[in-house]
Design a protein around this motif. Structure first.
Motif, mmCIF file in Angstrom:
data_model
loop_
_atom_site.group_PDB
_atom_site.id
_atom_site.type_symbol
_atom_site.label_atom_id
_atom_site.label_comp_id
_atom_site.label_asym_id
_atom_site.label_seq_id
_atom_site.Cartn_x
_atom_site.Cartn_y
_atom_site.Cartn_z
ATOM 1 N N ASP A 8 0.857 -1.142 0.022
ATOM 2 C CA ASP A 8 0.069 0.041 0.063
ATOM 3 C C ASP A 8 0.746 1.141 0.196
ATOM 4 O O ASP A 8 1.652 1.172 0.906
ATOM 5 C CB ASP A 8 -0.906 -0.210 1.312
ATOM 6 C CG ASP A 8 -1.965 1.088 1.148
ATOM 7 O OD1 ASP A 8 -3.112 0.665 1.240
ATOM 8 O OD2 ASP A 8 -1.354 2.231 1.052
ATOM 9 N N ASP A 10 0.069 4.478 0.549
ATOM 10 C CA ASP A 10 0.045 5.291 1.664
ATOM 11 C C ASP A 10 0.780 4.814 2.950
ATOM 12 O O ASP A 10 1.518 5.562 3.583
ATOM 13 C CB ASP A 10 -1.265 5.485 1.871
ATOM 14 C CG ASP A 10 -1.990 6.630 1.241
ATOM 15 O OD1 ASP A 10 -1.020 7.445 0.669
ATOM 16 O OD2 ASP A 10 -2.978 6.811 1.137
ATOM 17 N N GLN A 11 0.695 3.570 3.149
ATOM 18 C CA GLN A 11 1.403 2.862 4.339
ATOM 19 C C GLN A 11 3.039 2.997 4.340
ATOM 20 O O GLN A 11 3.363 3.539 5.449
ATOM 21 C CB GLN A 11 1.117 1.379 4.353
ATOM 22 C CG GLN A 11 -0.045 0.805 4.378
ATOM 23 C CD GLN A 11 -0.703 0.822 5.550
ATOM 24 O OE1 GLN A 11 -0.080 0.807 6.418
ATOM 25 N NE2 GLN A 11 -2.064 0.953 5.674
ATOM 26 N N LEU A 13 4.496 5.529 2.207
ATOM 27 C CA LEU A 13 4.905 6.971 2.242
ATOM 28 C C LEU A 13 4.999 7.276 3.873
ATOM 29 O O LEU A 13 5.674 8.031 4.229
ATOM 30 C CB LEU A 13 3.689 7.517 1.604
ATOM 31 C CG LEU A 13 3.860 9.288 1.523
ATOM 32 C CD1 LEU A 13 5.228 9.433 0.940
ATOM 33 C CD2 LEU A 13 2.946 9.854 0.646
ATOM 34 N N ALA A 14 3.838 6.958 4.624
ATOM 35 C CA ALA A 14 3.643 7.553 5.898
ATOM 36 C C ALA A 14 4.731 7.081 7.045
ATOM 37 O O ALA A 14 5.454 7.812 7.699
ATOM 38 C CB ALA A 14 2.285 7.123 6.569
ATOM 39 N N LEU A 15 5.279 5.579 6.715
ATOM 40 C CA LEU A 15 6.309 5.184 7.348
ATOM 41 C C LEU A 15 7.509 5.997 7.065
ATOM 42 O O LEU A 15 8.556 6.343 7.927
ATOM 43 C CB LEU A 15 6.324 3.997 6.975
ATOM 44 C CG LEU A 15 6.883 2.775 8.290
ATOM 45 C CD1 LEU A 15 6.022 3.197 9.609
ATOM 46 C CD2 LEU A 15 6.641 1.378 7.830
ATOM 47 N N LEU A 17 8.165 8.950 5.679
ATOM 48 C CA LEU A 17 7.903 10.313 6.205
ATOM 49 C C LEU A 17 8.369 10.091 7.721
ATOM 50 O O LEU A 17 9.087 11.055 8.261
ATOM 51 C CB LEU A 17 6.657 10.822 6.299
ATOM 52 C CG LEU A 17 6.215 11.178 4.733
ATOM 53 C CD1 LEU A 17 4.756 11.839 4.352
ATOM 54 C CD2 LEU A 17 7.017 12.132 4.089
ATOM 55 N N ALA A 18 7.742 9.210 8.574
ATOM 56 C CA ALA A 18 8.081 9.397 10.013
ATOM 57 C C ALA A 18 9.552 8.715 10.271
ATOM 58 O O ALA A 18 10.183 9.367 11.310
ATOM 59 C CB ALA A 18 7.022 8.289 10.757
ATOM 60 N N ALA B 408 -1.239 3.658 8.984
ATOM 61 C CA ALA B 408 -0.910 4.969 8.274
ATOM 62 C C ALA B 408 -1.430 5.995 8.877
ATOM 63 O O ALA B 408 -0.511 7.028 8.898
ATOM 64 C CB ALA B 408 -1.592 4.795 7.052
ATOM 65 N N SER B 411 1.083 6.653 12.032
ATOM 66 C CA SER B 411 2.402 7.112 11.334
ATOM 67 C C SER B 411 2.225 8.828 10.641
ATOM 68 O O SER B 411 3.186 9.749 11.089
ATOM 69 C CB SER B 411 3.036 6.584 10.299
ATOM 70 O OG SER B 411 2.949 5.166 10.381
ATOM 71 N N HIS B 414 2.203 11.259 13.552
ATOM 72 C CA HIS B 414 3.511 11.464 14.119
ATOM 73 C C HIS B 414 4.283 12.290 13.167
ATOM 74 O O HIS B 414 4.767 13.228 13.868
ATOM 75 C CB HIS B 414 4.120 9.992 14.292
ATOM 76 C CG HIS B 414 5.720 10.036 14.784
ATOM 77 N ND1 HIS B 414 5.833 10.004 16.110
ATOM 78 C CD2 HIS B 414 6.862 10.297 14.126
ATOM 79 C CE1 HIS B 414 7.081 10.058 16.286
ATOM 80 N NE2 HIS B 414 7.704 10.212 15.050
ATOM 81 N N VAL B 415 3.993 12.257 12.127
ATOM 82 C CA VAL B 415 4.874 13.226 11.333
ATOM 83 C C VAL B 415 4.126 14.654 11.448
ATOM 84 O O VAL B 415 4.981 15.720 11.477
ATOM 85 C CB VAL B 415 4.784 12.791 9.768
ATOM 86 C CG1 VAL B 415 5.257 13.730 8.723
ATOM 87 C CG2 VAL B 415 5.260 11.432 9.431
ATOM 88 N N GLN B 436 -6.689 7.954 3.517
ATOM 89 C CA GLN B 436 -6.786 6.796 4.389
ATOM 90 C C GLN B 436 -8.166 7.153 5.282
ATOM 91 O O GLN B 436 -8.928 6.134 5.303
ATOM 92 C CB GLN B 436 -5.623 6.401 5.466
ATOM 93 C CG GLN B 436 -4.588 6.488 4.787
ATOM 94 C CD GLN B 436 -4.699 4.950 3.845
ATOM 95 O OE1 GLN B 436 -5.210 3.972 4.535
ATOM 96 N NE2 GLN B 436 -4.302 4.769 2.819
#
Lengths: 120, 743
Positions: A8, A10-11, A13-15, A17-18, B408, B411, B414-415, B436
């Motif tokens: 996925d 988005d998964q 991308l979010a990870l 970025l973090a 998602a 995370s 958090h960002v 999401q």
């Protein structure tokens, strides 16, 4: 350096970025085979991989990394299984993951896990 | 039949040859010894032939029939005839002969000849590809009827003396008989050889055992042919050899059941074709009649019902209630015929017969009822078990599907907490959150709708509108959001008016599109079309995925069913919802294969509606700046609504409780008020009533904003005076849409 594997976008991308905020360099892969290619081109210290992906799944990726890159520390993450009553994270550990996290997880937990693996 | 799965079981197969060799040797010895003693035991012969030939052939014929119905070629239908001729030859010969050896031998030999001819042509034609025919049931029925008719004709001809002499006790067969039997033996050997060639090409335990069975039959017939005395030791050996071949045929049947799914042989599973079920009922009764006739000398008019109970039980077990009752009625007619009524007269025998028939009807009806109840209980239990398993898998999948977006979101949160709010990372994270949350709320919406439609609680908000235009609009929104990026999506939407719930139609289209995009490889085409044809509105979504097998197509609209490898995502509710919503609108949905290269076409057909003249649009008014009041106690939700409305060009005031809201309304007289239903000091309904009751309250547009989306909640909101109802989370698009719709 971390390779993040998730089907996925988005998964991933979010990870990414973090983890970048925490100071890691991150590369993304949509499936296990792609992660292996990235790793061969330029080895990463960590692999953070989802388990359920349509193409080559997380188990295959973990096993391949264990064989080819024993130095890489592997964290498996999963939101549960497609089958009831089966513990996929435990299976991931058996295949060779160093740590496992159940989705959703606090990023700080992941960061602590990575730190602990780095220190060990 | 061709399926070659299990390797030959060497031991068993090697031993299977031994009886053939042994029996042939024994027959040679007996022939040389020329023992002329006759051991007549018609009853024993009959039982042997009935059990090992008639019953065994019935089972085989049943299996081959199912295979034929499942799409087999003409060779299989001929094989069925051959097997039936063979199975009936012995018992019919005995019943027709009644101790007259010539008649018995004539009937037997002629039936055997027919059996051999059918076997050989069947084996010759078995390589032919099957032509597709929707009339398979009738062809099969015709085969059975022709076979049974032939057997009856042969029996009648022999009894009426139309046939030449076949056999004289003590002297052996005539030239005619030896010719008939000789050619029959040759044909059996040839069939066995043809089948043997076939199993050499692709091993199949069925063909192997079947070929051995045919060889044994030929050997037995040879023994019968060379014996000059009926019921001599040699003759008996021949008969027993033929019976043994029945055992081999049974072995073939069991092997077929094991090795191929195309045979679909589960003795517990009844055939689904009603014609086959009724044909089976008739066959069971025919077998019961044959058995009763054979036992006529022993039983005479006593125990009239004894052979018919098993027929009724079997018919009810395999066919269900209808065939069970048919078997009962046919049995009653037969029992009546076997009763003590004087020959040649219909009507009442004595009172005892009628009593027997009445009791037979009562107990048969009871048997049919009980058998049917047991069957229904069994099928319900297995359906419940399957549903339970599907639910377990669904729950596991649900946790996966809900945890993924949460991961998602977590995370991204958090960002957003740590990153520079105006930076690139923060804006990317915000977009992750938007996508999401939309994904999750659609998921939850679908879930709730499925549960609502399945208990019949979903109310439709029907209006007449152009589905073509609606689909084109939805597609353009999806295209703009980049969801078509990976595929070549074409949209062909003509005017197509329906009387339907707009949002439900959107849901149907979205689910079908989503499904098509998910299963079509990147770069391939997805085609969406809406048109009016044959007095209906047709919506088609064609994909270029790998296609759906016919078996899967039957189940694809069931709840929780998923095609393809698990883990590919999705809850298996999208298509179920499409079906439920379409049917709720009085329409239907189907799926077909697009072509040999794969791909599926989902077709939704809906009743057509008369077009409606477009309402005059006051474009200027819709975009007008309005004074909006927001009453919402959740800070995040309030700020989001504020921001979205300000972006849309409105003038916004907001309050965190009802008291503040009332004060602001009195002070500023807003055009529109957005009200959260659960407020700390007063519920939203009450606030709405008070705002309506205020001096200027009739012209204010009231919008309820709530997490409660059930139809009852919407009704309650309307009753309290709300004009519109928004379910959280509220998207900016929906908000703008509702604002435009308000007067």
């Amino acid at each position: 350096m971390i390779i993040v594997v998730d089907d996925d976008a988005d998964q991933r991308l979010a990870l990414k970025l973090a983890l970048e905020l925490a100071g890691y360099a991150v590369r993304e892969a949509a499936h296990g085979a792609q992660a292996l290619e990235l790793q061969r081109a330029q080895p990463a210290r960590f692999l953070v991989t989802d388990i359920f992906m349509p193409e080559s799944d997380g188990f295959e990726a973990i096993a391949a990394f264990r064989r080819e890159f024993p130095q890489t520390r592997i964290v498996a993450i999963s939101g549960g299984g497609t089958r009831a009553k089966q513990d996929y994270l435990a299976a991931a550990r058996l295949v060779g993951a160093d740590a496992t996290l159940q989705k959703p997880f606090d990023i700080n937990t992941l960061l602590e896990t990575l730190q602990a693996l780095k220190d060990s | 039949m061709q399926a070659a799965i299990s390797p030959p079981r060497r031991g068993l197969v090697r031993w299977a040859y031994v009886p053939i060799a042994g029996l042939v040797l024994l027959m040679a010895v007996l022939w040389a010894a020329d023992l002329r003693e006759s051991y007549v035991a018609l009853g024993l012969t009959f039982v042997l032939q009935f059990v090992f030939m008639t019953l065994a052939s019935g089972l085989i014929a049943y299996l081959v029939s199912r295979s034929f119905l499942a799409g087999g070629g003409i060779g299989l239908a001929l094989l069925v005839c051959g097997i039936l001729f063979w199975g009936l030859s012995g018992v019919v010969a005995l019943a027709a002969g009644r101790g007259d050896f010539n008649i018995s031998v004539t009937v037997h030999n002629l039936c055997i000849w027919l059996a051999g001819a059918c076997h050989m042509t069947g084996a010759l034609l078995s390589g032919r590809a099957a032509r597709s025919s929707s009339q398979r049931g009738w062809w099969l029925f015709a085969s059975y009827a022709a076979t049974i008719g032939c057997v009856a004709l042969v029996a009648h001809a022999a009894r009426a003396g139309w046939t030449p002499t076949f056999f004289v006790q003590g002297e052996g067969g005539s030239l005619v008989r030896q010719t008939v039997l000789g050619t029959a033996i040759a044909m059996f050997v040839a069939s066995a050889f043809l089948l043997g060639m076939k199993y050499r090409a692709a091993y199949s335990a069925f063909t192997h055992w079947y070929a051995l069975g045919l060889t044994l039959t030929a050997a037995g017939l040879f023994g019968v042919m060379i014996s000059t005395v009926h019921s001599s030791a040699l003759n008996w050996t021949g008969v027993i050899t033929q019976c043994l071949s029945g055992v081999y045929l049974l072995a073939a049947a069991i092997a077929a059941a094991r090795e191929s799914r195309a045979w679909e042989i589960s003795l517990a599973g009844a055939p689904s074709d009603p014609r086959l079920r009724y044909a089976l009922a008739v066959m069971f009764v025919a077998a019961a009649i044959a058995l009763r006739m054979a036992l006529l000398d022993i039983l005479q008019t006593r125990h009239l019902t004894v052979t018919f109970f098993p027929a009724v039980i079997l018919a009810a077990l395999y066919g269900g209630r209808g065939p069970g009752l048919v078997a009962m009625l046919l049995s009653v007619a037969a029992i009546h015929a076997f009763g003590s009524a004087p020959a040649g007269r219909l009507g009442v025998g004595d009172l005892a017969d009628w009593l027997v028939i009445a009791l037979f009807i009562a107990s048969s009806a009871l048997i049919v009822w009980i058998t049917d109840a047991v069957k229904q209980y069994q099928s319900r239990a297995s359906a419940a078990e399957a549903a339970n398993r599907a639910k377990d898998e669904f729950l596991a999948m649900l946790s996966h599907e809900l945890r993924n977006p949460l991961a998602a979101l977590s995370s991204a949160a958090h960002v957003l907490r740590l990153a520079d709010p105006s930076g690139d990372a923060a804006s990317k994270a915000r977009r992750v959150v938007e996508r999401q949350t939309k994904h999750m709320s659609r998921l939850i919406g679908d879930l709730l709708d499925v549960s609502r439609t399945s208990v019949g609680k979903l109310a439709l908000d029907r209006e007449r509108f152009d589905l073509g235009a609606a689909v084109a609009q939805l597609a353009s929104v999806w295209r703009a959001s980049g969801r078509f990026e990976r595929h070549a999506v074409s949209v062909e939407a003509g005017p197509a008016w329906v009387d339907a719930d707009r949002s439900r139609m959107d849901q149907i289209v979205a689910n079908l599109l989503d499904n098509a995009l998910k299963f079509t490889p990147a770069g391939k085409a997805v085609k969406l079309s809406v048109q009016q044809e044959d007095g209906a509105v047709t919506l088609r979504v064609a994909d270029q995925g790998k296609g759906i097998s016919p078996e899967a197509a039957a189940r694809i609209f069931d709840l929780f069913v998923q095609e393809g490898p698990s883990g590919e995502g999705g809850l298996g509710i999208g298509l179920a919802l499409v079906k439920q919503l379409t049917e709720l609108h009085g329409g239907s949905v189907s799926v077909t294969r697009a072509g040999p290269g794969g791909g599926s076409v989902f077709t939704v057909r809906l009743p057509i509606a008369a077009p409606q003249a477009p309402a005059p649009k006051d474009a200027g008014h819709a975009r007008a700046t309005r004074s909006v009041l927001i009453v919402e106690d959740n800070d995040d939700a309030r700020r989001m609504l504020e921001a979205a409305l300000k972006l849309d060009g409105h003038e916004v005031r907001s309050a965190a409780d009802a008291a503040g809201g009332l004060a602001l309304a009195a002070a500023a007289a807003p055009d529109v008020a957005l009200i959260d239903i659960s407020l700390p000091d007063m519920d939203g309904y009450e606030l709405a009533r008070r705002l309506r009751a205020a001096p200027d309250g009739q012209r204010i547009g009231l919008v309820a904003v709530t997490g409660l989306g059930q139809p009852e909640d919407q009704r309650r909101a309307r009753a309290a005076g709300f004009d519109a109802h928004l379910v959280k989370p509220v998207s900016a698009e929906r908000l703008v849409q509702v604002m435009a719709q308000l007067r």
